[in-house]
Design a protein around this motif. Sequence first.
Motif, PDB file in Angstrom:
ATOM      1  N   ARG A  72      22.922 -15.401  13.544  1.00 33.14           N
ATOM      2  CA  ARG A  72      23.041 -14.331  14.541  1.00 33.14           C
ATOM      3  C   ARG A  72      23.499 -14.854  15.894  1.00 33.14           C
ATOM      4  NH1 ARG A  72      16.948 -13.720  14.129  1.00 33.14           N
ATOM      5  NH2 ARG A  72      16.192 -15.218  15.642  1.00 33.14           N
ATOM      6  N   VAL A  75      27.131 -14.694  15.834  1.00 38.03           N
ATOM      7  CA  VAL A  75      27.597 -13.309  15.884  1.00 38.03           C
ATOM      8  C   VAL A  75      27.566 -12.810  17.325  1.00 38.03           C
ATOM      9  CG1 VAL A  75      27.119 -10.954  15.125  1.00 38.03           C
ATOM     10  CG2 VAL A  75      26.937 -12.846  13.522  1.00 38.03           C
ATOM     11  N   TYR A  76      26.499 -13.130  18.071  1.00 36.60           N
ATOM     12  CA  TYR A  76      26.447 -12.743  19.482  1.00 36.60           C
ATOM     13  C   TYR A  76      27.570 -13.406  20.265  1.00 36.60           C
ATOM     14  CZ  TYR A  76      21.961 -10.438  18.978  1.00 36.60           C
ATOM     15  OH  TYR A  76      20.978  -9.593  18.604  1.00 36.60           O
ATOM     16  N   ALA A 124      29.149  -3.286  14.068  1.00 40.32           N
ATOM     17  CA  ALA A 124      28.125  -4.302  14.324  1.00 40.32           C
ATOM     18  C   ALA A 124      26.757  -3.660  14.490  1.00 40.32           C
ATOM     19  CB  ALA A 124      28.495  -5.118  15.561  1.00 40.32           C
ATOM     20  N   LYS A 127      25.423  -2.502  11.065  1.00 38.58           N
ATOM     21  CA  LYS A 127      25.004  -3.632  10.241  1.00 38.58           C
ATOM     22  C   LYS A 127      23.722  -4.275  10.744  1.00 38.58           C
ATOM     23  CE  LYS A 127      27.983  -4.521   6.963  1.00 38.58           C
ATOM     24  NZ  LYS A 127      27.551  -4.614   5.596  1.00 38.58           N
ATOM     25  N   VAL A 129      23.446  -6.059  13.501  1.00 32.89           N
ATOM     26  CA  VAL A 129      23.728  -7.338  14.154  1.00 32.89           C
ATOM     27  C   VAL A 129      23.152  -7.379  15.560  1.00 32.89           C
ATOM     28  CG1 VAL A 129      25.639  -8.746  15.033  1.00 32.89           C
ATOM     29  CG2 VAL A 129      25.788  -7.740  12.781  1.00 32.89           C
TER      30      VAL A 129
END
Length: 133
Positions: A72, A75-76, A124, A127, A129
């Motif tokens: 994660r 992803v950020y 996003a 999902k 996220v």
Amino acid sequence: MPDATVRTTVAADYFQGYSVVGIIAVIGVLFVAVAFGAGRLLRPVVPTPEKMLTYECGVDPVGEGWAHTQVRYYVYAFLYVIFAVDSIFLFPWATVFAAPGFGGATLVEMFIFLGFLAVGLLYAWKKGVLEWT
């Protein structure tokens, strides 16, 4: 014959701009080479076992070199890059939008671009996220 002289003058003017860029590039490379060379000549070289250890943030290295990393965080970082690129495109758009004759077309193009970004952010969010767990 005057036509050949004009072509020669145009070519000389054309390549003069590139020669300035080339000279600046060579000066930049020489500057970096001199800086690295001076650093190599002036630094003290006294290797000790302590200096050869891996060092990270003041913590002595223990255990394996491999560690589990949460996906994660990447992803950020990826989402940040996407919105940073968005802001890079917004500033030139604002200057073009102010120019006469470009108002409607640039406005539509920017809303299409922002729509693509909104779809990505919505994806996003759906999902999960954006949930910090």
